[in-house]
Design a protein around this motif. Structure first.
Motif, PDB file in Angstrom:
ATOM      1  N   GLU A   1      34.149  35.982  55.546  1.00  0.00           N
ATOM      2  CA  GLU A   1      33.981  35.116  54.385  1.00  0.00           C
ATOM      3  C   GLU A   1      32.501  34.874  54.099  1.00  0.00           C
ATOM      4  OE1 GLU A   1      36.212  31.649  55.295  1.00  0.00           O
ATOM      5  OE2 GLU A   1      38.167  32.611  54.991  1.00  0.00           O
TER       6      GLU A   1
ATOM      7  N   VAL B   1      31.063  38.054  52.462  1.00  0.00           N
ATOM      8  CA  VAL B   1      31.458  38.155  51.061  1.00  0.00           C
ATOM      9  C   VAL B   1      30.610  37.213  50.207  1.00  0.00           C
ATOM     10  CG1 VAL B   1      33.323  37.701  49.423  1.00  0.00           C
ATOM     11  CG2 VAL B   1      33.811  38.903  51.559  1.00  0.00           C
TER      12      VAL B   1
ATOM     13  N   GLN C   1      37.268  37.469  45.526  1.00  0.00           N
ATOM     14  CA  GLN C   1      37.344  36.341  46.448  1.00  0.00           C
ATOM     15  C   GLN C   1      37.833  35.110  45.702  1.00  0.00           C
ATOM     16  OE1 GLN C   1      33.807  34.114  47.824  1.00  0.00           O
ATOM     17  NE2 GLN C   1      34.449  34.638  49.892  1.00  0.00           N
TER      18      GLN C   1
ATOM     19  N   GLN D   1      40.294  30.297  51.642  1.00  0.00           N
ATOM     20  CA  GLN D   1      39.811  31.465  50.917  1.00  0.00           C
ATOM     21  C   GLN D   1      40.640  32.695  51.240  1.00  0.00           C
ATOM     22  OE1 GLN D   1      35.705  32.142  51.907  1.00  0.00           O
ATOM     23  NE2 GLN D   1      34.925  30.593  50.500  1.00  0.00           N
TER      24      GLN D   1
ATOM     25  N   SER E   1      40.216  37.156  50.331  1.00  0.00           N
ATOM     26  CA  SER E   1      39.358  38.179  49.740  1.00  0.00           C
ATOM     27  C   SER E   1      40.041  39.533  49.800  1.00  0.00           C
ATOM     28  CB  SER E   1      38.015  38.261  50.486  1.00  0.00           C
ATOM     29  OG  SER E   1      37.357  37.023  50.515  1.00  0.00           O
TER      30      SER E   1
END
Length: 203
Positions: free
Chosen positions: A52, A55, A116, A162, A164
């Motif tokens: 994360e 990203v 994302q 989150q 992605s």
């Protein structure tokens, strides 16, 4: 003459060839082995956190992306997928993306994209939640490209989750972000506008 797929060496028979069960079984063995390797190599929580961060850092060093968020909190009813209505562009590249009135992001150029999404949940929901990013292909074919596991209930507005995904997209594909909640008390789940967003970048 039979050909093989480039990544895993699966055999693709020509149209004029007869069906061969041994070829099919060999393909299934390859797939079974690769799935086992994938299952055994599932990322740890620390590895997912690192991903994360990577990203996020990517989006900080490129202009080929769009980030959208909510102008106000959105209420999520129970036991149904609800599309988040993104209506505010934080960052945009109009050569690559369009933000549509229904909150979807439209792709304008074929390529490979990093997607994302983050949702910040309010404390009013007591159910378990699922995040899902969908891609709508030409001809209205709907594909789930990133889906979270079932998440425990939120305990405060700082509860952020989150997901992605890196994926190939075509011009006119559209992307949207949905949230699902299952509860027993029937309370709608509040999604906070301050920390809920969807970001799509061309890589």
């Amino acid at each position: 003459m039979a050909k093989q797929t480039p990544n895993y060496g699966l055999t693709k028979s020509d149209l004029e060839e007869f069906y061969d069960v041994e070829v099919q079984n060999s393909n299934m063995d390859i797939i079974d082995n690769e799935l086992k390797i994938l299952d055994e190599g599932k990322a740890s929580s620390a590895e997912l956190t690192s991903l994360e961060q990577t990203v996020t850092e990517y989006f900080e060093h490129t202009t080929n992306y769009i980030e959208v968020n909510l102008l106000m909190n959105q209420s999520i009813p129970t036991t149904e997928y609800v599309r988040l209505i993104f209506n505010n562009k934080v960052t945009d590249n109009p050569n690559l993306f369009d933000l549509l009135p229904d909150g979807k992001i439209k792709i304008k150029k074929k390529g490979r994209y990093l997607i994302q999404g983050q949702v910040a949940f309010g404390a009013n929901g007591t159910g378990r939640r699922i995040l899902n990013i969908f891609v709508e292909k030409a001809g209205s074919t709907l594909i789930s490209v990133a889906k979270s596991t079932s998440l425990p209930f939120a305990d405060n507005l700082s509860d952020r989750k989150q997901i992605s995904r890196l994926i190939n997209l075509n011009a006119n594909d559209t992307i949207y972000f949905s949230v699902y909640q299952t509860v027993t008390d029937g309370l709608p789940l509040l999604v906070s506008n301050e920390e809920t967003y969807l970001t799509v970048g061309m890589v």
